[in-house]
Scaffold this motif. Structure first.
Motif, PDB file in Angstrom:
ATOM      1  N   ALA A  60      69.261  50.271  75.215  1.00 42.17           N
ATOM      2  CA  ALA A  60      68.685  51.602  75.479  1.00 42.17           C
ATOM      3  C   ALA A  60      69.612  52.690  74.946  1.00 42.17           C
ATOM      4  O   ALA A  60      69.164  53.658  74.324  1.00 42.17           O
ATOM      5  CB  ALA A  60      68.437  51.776  76.980  1.00 42.17           C
ATOM      6  N   ALA A  61      70.911  52.537  75.175  1.00 45.82           N
ATOM      7  CA  ALA A  61      71.868  53.540  74.693  1.00 45.82           C
ATOM      8  C   ALA A  61      71.929  53.540  73.161  1.00 45.82           C
ATOM      9  O   ALA A  61      72.063  54.595  72.534  1.00 45.82           O
ATOM     10  CB  ALA A  61      73.246  53.263  75.296  1.00 45.82           C
ATOM     11  N   GLU A  64      69.056  55.424  71.758  1.00 46.53           N
ATOM     12  CA  GLU A  64      69.304  56.861  71.874  1.00 46.53           C
ATOM     13  C   GLU A  64      70.186  57.337  70.704  1.00 46.53           C
ATOM     14  O   GLU A  64      69.956  58.406  70.122  1.00 46.53           O
ATOM     15  CB  GLU A  64      69.977  57.192  73.206  1.00 46.53           C
ATOM     16  CG  GLU A  64      70.155  58.683  73.429  1.00 46.53           C
ATOM     17  CD  GLU A  64      71.077  58.990  74.604  1.00 46.53           C
ATOM     18  OE1 GLU A  64      72.175  58.392  74.691  1.00 46.53           O
ATOM     19  OE2 GLU A  64      70.706  59.824  75.447  1.00 46.53           O
ATOM     20  N   ARG A 115      62.482  54.937  73.491  1.00 39.73           N
ATOM     21  CA  ARG A 115      61.571  55.833  74.213  1.00 39.73           C
ATOM     22  C   ARG A 115      60.846  56.715  73.209  1.00 39.73           C
ATOM     23  O   ARG A 115      61.269  56.850  72.056  1.00 39.73           O
ATOM     24  CB  ARG A 115      62.375  56.712  75.167  1.00 39.73           C
ATOM     25  CG  ARG A 115      63.135  55.914  76.205  1.00 39.73           C
ATOM     26  CD  ARG A 115      63.152  56.604  77.547  1.00 39.73           C
ATOM     27  NE  ARG A 115      63.563  58.004  77.489  1.00 39.73           N
ATOM     28  CZ  ARG A 115      64.630  58.495  78.139  1.00 39.73           C
ATOM     29  NH1 ARG A 115      65.372  57.690  78.855  1.00 39.73           N
ATOM     30  NH2 ARG A 115      64.917  59.764  78.076  1.00 39.73           N
ATOM     31  N   ASN A 119      66.090  63.499  75.446  1.00 39.00           N
ATOM     32  CA  ASN A 119      66.540  64.852  75.761  1.00 39.00           C
ATOM     33  C   ASN A 119      67.840  65.127  75.025  1.00 39.00           C
ATOM     34  O   ASN A 119      68.878  64.608  75.400  1.00 39.00           O
ATOM     35  CB  ASN A 119      66.793  64.981  77.265  1.00 39.00           C
ATOM     36  CG  ASN A 119      65.519  64.815  78.061  1.00 39.00           C
ATOM     37  OD1 ASN A 119      64.530  65.471  77.787  1.00 39.00           O
ATOM     38  ND2 ASN A 119      65.534  63.914  79.022  1.00 39.00           N
ATOM     39  N   PHE A 120      67.753  65.916  73.983  1.00 36.19           N
ATOM     40  CA  PHE A 120      68.957  66.281  73.253  1.00 36.19           C
ATOM     41  C   PHE A 120      69.150  67.790  73.323  1.00 36.19           C
ATOM     42  O   PHE A 120      68.163  68.532  73.399  1.00 36.19           O
ATOM     43  CB  PHE A 120      68.849  65.842  71.780  1.00 36.19           C
ATOM     44  CG  PHE A 120      68.839  64.350  71.586  1.00 36.19           C
ATOM     45  CD1 PHE A 120      69.756  63.540  72.239  1.00 36.19           C
ATOM     46  CD2 PHE A 120      67.911  63.761  70.735  1.00 36.19           C
ATOM     47  CE1 PHE A 120      69.751  62.160  72.046  1.00 36.19           C
ATOM     48  CE2 PHE A 120      67.904  62.381  70.549  1.00 36.19           C
ATOM     49  CZ  PHE A 120      68.818  61.584  71.199  1.00 36.19           C
ATOM     50  N   PRO A 121      70.397  68.236  73.284  1.00 35.19           N
ATOM     51  CA  PRO A 121      70.644  69.684  73.378  1.00 35.19           C
ATOM     52  C   PRO A 121      70.337  70.382  72.045  1.00 35.19           C
ATOM     53  O   PRO A 121      71.218  70.954  71.414  1.00 35.19           O
ATOM     54  CB  PRO A 121      72.144  69.745  73.707  1.00 35.19           C
ATOM     55  CG  PRO A 121      72.714  68.501  73.105  1.00 35.19           C
ATOM     56  CD  PRO A 121      71.648  67.471  73.139  1.00 35.19           C
ATOM     57  N   LYS A 124      71.496  73.786  71.043  1.00 37.64           N
ATOM     58  CA  LYS A 124      72.929  74.036  70.841  1.00 37.64           C
ATOM     59  C   LYS A 124      73.405  73.578  69.457  1.00 37.64           C
ATOM     60  O   LYS A 124      74.568  73.750  69.098  1.00 37.64           O
ATOM     61  CB  LYS A 124      73.744  73.305  71.917  1.00 37.64           C
ATOM     62  CG  LYS A 124      73.651  73.988  73.274  1.00 37.64           C
ATOM     63  CD  LYS A 124      74.515  73.286  74.316  1.00 37.64           C
ATOM     64  CE  LYS A 124      74.142  73.742  75.719  1.00 37.64           C
ATOM     65  NZ  LYS A 124      74.226  72.640  76.694  1.00 37.64           N
ATOM     66  N   LEU A 138      78.492  61.114  71.717  1.00 34.87           N
ATOM     67  CA  LEU A 138      77.713  59.898  71.967  1.00 34.87           C
ATOM     68  C   LEU A 138      78.530  58.648  71.642  1.00 34.87           C
ATOM     69  O   LEU A 138      78.483  57.653  72.370  1.00 34.87           O
ATOM     70  CB  LEU A 138      76.426  59.900  71.128  1.00 34.87           C
ATOM     71  CG  LEU A 138      75.353  60.904  71.532  1.00 34.87           C
ATOM     72  CD1 LEU A 138      74.176  60.830  70.579  1.00 34.87           C
ATOM     73  CD2 LEU A 138      74.868  60.653  72.956  1.00 34.87           C
ATOM     74  N   ARG A 140      81.821  58.363  71.653  1.00 31.42           N
ATOM     75  CA  ARG A 140      82.872  58.211  72.653  1.00 31.42           C
ATOM     76  C   ARG A 140      82.297  57.588  73.933  1.00 31.42           C
ATOM     77  O   ARG A 140      82.885  56.712  74.549  1.00 31.42           O
ATOM     78  CB  ARG A 140      83.501  59.570  72.965  1.00 31.42           C
ATOM     79  CG  ARG A 140      84.850  59.498  73.681  1.00 31.42           C
ATOM     80  CD  ARG A 140      84.722  59.559  75.178  1.00 31.42           C
ATOM     81  NE  ARG A 140      85.994  59.362  75.860  1.00 31.42           N
ATOM     82  CZ  ARG A 140      86.415  58.176  76.302  1.00 31.42           C
ATOM     83  NH1 ARG A 140      85.687  57.086  76.135  1.00 31.42           N
ATOM     84  NH2 ARG A 140      87.557  58.071  76.932  1.00 31.42           N
ATOM     85  N   GLY A 141      81.116  58.059  74.306  1.00 31.24           N
ATOM     86  CA  GLY A 141      80.441  57.509  75.481  1.00 31.24           C
ATOM     87  C   GLY A 141      80.121  56.038  75.293  1.00 31.24           C
ATOM     88  O   GLY A 141      80.240  55.232  76.229  1.00 31.24           O
ATOM     89  N   ALA A 142      79.734  55.683  74.066  1.00 29.62           N
ATOM     90  CA  ALA A 142      79.378  54.288  73.796  1.00 29.62           C
ATOM     91  C   ALA A 142      80.609  53.386  73.932  1.00 29.62           C
ATOM     92  O   ALA A 142      80.514  52.259  74.421  1.00 29.62           O
ATOM     93  CB  ALA A 142      78.774  54.160  72.400  1.00 29.62           C
TER      94      ALA A 142
ATOM     95  N   MET B  44      79.365  59.329  80.180  1.00 25.36           N
ATOM     96  CA  MET B  44      78.498  60.060  79.257  1.00 25.36           C
ATOM     97  C   MET B  44      77.893  59.219  78.139  1.00 25.36           C
ATOM     98  O   MET B  44      77.131  59.735  77.332  1.00 25.36           O
ATOM     99  CB  MET B  44      79.255  61.255  78.676  1.00 25.36           C
ATOM    100  CG  MET B  44      79.360  62.358  79.716  1.00 25.36           C
ATOM    101  SD  MET B  44      80.377  63.720  79.175  1.00 25.36           S
ATOM    102  CE  MET B  44      79.308  64.493  77.976  1.00 25.36           C
ATOM    103  N   GLY B  45      78.232  57.927  78.099  1.00 22.28           N
ATOM    104  CA  GLY B  45      77.483  57.061  77.195  1.00 22.28           C
ATOM    105  C   GLY B  45      76.058  56.901  77.705  1.00 22.28           C
ATOM    106  O   GLY B  45      75.145  56.631  76.926  1.00 22.28           O
ATOM    107  N   THR B  54      69.930  57.087  79.423  1.00 21.53           N
ATOM    108  CA  THR B  54      69.873  55.661  79.762  1.00 21.53           C
ATOM    109  C   THR B  54      70.029  55.512  81.279  1.00 21.53           C
ATOM    110  O   THR B  54      69.479  54.599  81.888  1.00 21.53           O
ATOM    111  CB  THR B  54      70.978  54.894  79.008  1.00 21.53           C
ATOM    112  OG1 THR B  54      70.791  55.119  77.617  1.00 21.53           O
ATOM    113  CG2 THR B  54      70.933  53.414  79.299  1.00 21.53           C
TER     114      THR B  54
END
Lengths: 191, 145
Positions: A60-61, A64, A115, A119-121, A124, A138, A140-142, B44-45, B54
């Motif tokens: 899912a990530a 995205e 999906r 929802n993306f900013p 901005k 994204l 870094r989050g991953a 935040m991932g 997610t």
């Protein structure tokens, strides 16, 4: 570079690419073999179901991320050279999805699909650096997401595969930070 | 010395010393909100304060029931968990999500460090209707939780 080095360079490059490809397919094969390894190790149904849930959250990530790079690529804000890099990174995320989805199916699960909307900013994103910053966040989050998933898999082949994906996303993050003029590798440990 | 020779004073000291000790143990250092926010990079991932991604959005988390964010597709396990998210339940969940809610789709090992969790939870608590990020999400007009 000496003449000798120059002559060696193409051969070395070829070797490096082949070595890289071998590493990847090695992981892909390990993932495809997920079911048999899991069964051989006597892994319970419950543990397999948990692995499938963790894989699906990762998928899912990744979906995205693919959508985010698509947004960046279509924004018209990226210079041609940067756009090329963004499209390459997006391709990696698509490959991650393929590999993870195969693993889910080999474990008897159903992989989650992208999906319809994310929802993306969007408001901005006004220039190239906003897009790069968004993508860097994204990635870094991953890195954290995979770092948090790796210890949980019942099947260690999946941990190995997730580690190889983490390495790729960490490289994306560093390249994006570098493009933003930030210290590309701001530390020794990331979780 | 003179006081302790008095039996009543000694009794008072015996009663007070452990109390003072336990108070000083309980007096934990103040929370570090900046550290909590930095820690949120690990989330935040999959999460953002104001959007479902997610994982579900985090605005208004403290005090909310588990599995209750609108339009988020929770696992069966989370839908049936029956928790209220507060400092205590979050602390247990974030230490080991899959142990507290077996079957959750939050595939994340957790945060082992007590102080890091405390700072993170304190920062999550700021995501209420008076924060800039969350005001709109939490306003009754938008109909979100």
């Amino acid at each position: 570079m000496s003449t000798n080095d120059k002559q060696l360079a193409p051969a070395r490059r070829r070797f490096m690419t082949q070595a890289g490809a071998l590493t990847f397919s090695g992981v892909a094969v390990a993932m495809l073999g997920g079911r048999s390894t899991a069964l051989a190790a006597g892994t319970t149904d419950e543990a397999i179901e948990q692995d499938v849930r963790i894989l699906n959250t990762a998928i899912a990530a990744e979906h995205e991320a693919v959508a985010a790079y698509q947004l960046g690529a279509e924004s018209g804000l990226l210079e041609p050279g940067v756009l090329k890099v963004a499209v390459t990174f997006q391709g990696h995320h698509k490959e991650h999805i393929d590999a993870l989805a195969k693993a889910v199916r080999s474990l008897g699960g159903t992989d989650v699909h992208a999906r319809n909307e994310y929802n993306f900013p969007v408001d901005k994103l006004k220039g190239q650096s906003d897009v790069l910053q968004f993508a860097a966040g994204l990635e870094r989050g991953a890195v954290s997401a995979y770092a948090g998933a790796i210890p949980l898999f019942g099947n260690r082949d999946l941990s190995a595969a997730a580690a190889s994906i983490l390495a790729d996303e960490a490289m994306h993050w560093a390249v994006l930070r570098n493009a933003l003029g930030l210290d590309p590798v701001p530390g020794a440990f990331f979780s | 010395m003179l006081m302790t020779r008095h039996p009543a004073a000694a009794a008072i000291l015996v009663a007070i010393v452990p109390l003072v000790l336990s108070l000083s143990v309980a007096a934990t250092p103040p929370v570090d909100l900046a550290a909590g926010e930095a820690s949120y990079a690990k989330c935040m991932g999959c999460h953002s304060p104001e959007y479902n991604r997610t994982g579900p959005l985090h605005c208004g988390l403290l005090g909310r029931e588990s599995g209750a964010v609108q339009f988020f597709d929770y696992s069966e396990a989370m839908r049936g968990a029956g928790l209220i998210w507060n400092a205590e339940t979050l602390d247990r969940f974030l230490a080991a999500p899959l142990e507290m809610v077996p079957g959750t789709s939050m595939g994340f090992a957790g945060i082992a460090d007590d102080e890091e969790r405390r700072n993170l939870i304190a920062w999550l608590a700021t995501l209420n209707s008076s924060s800039d990020e969350c005001r709109e999400v939490l306003s009754p007009r938008t109909g979100s939780p």
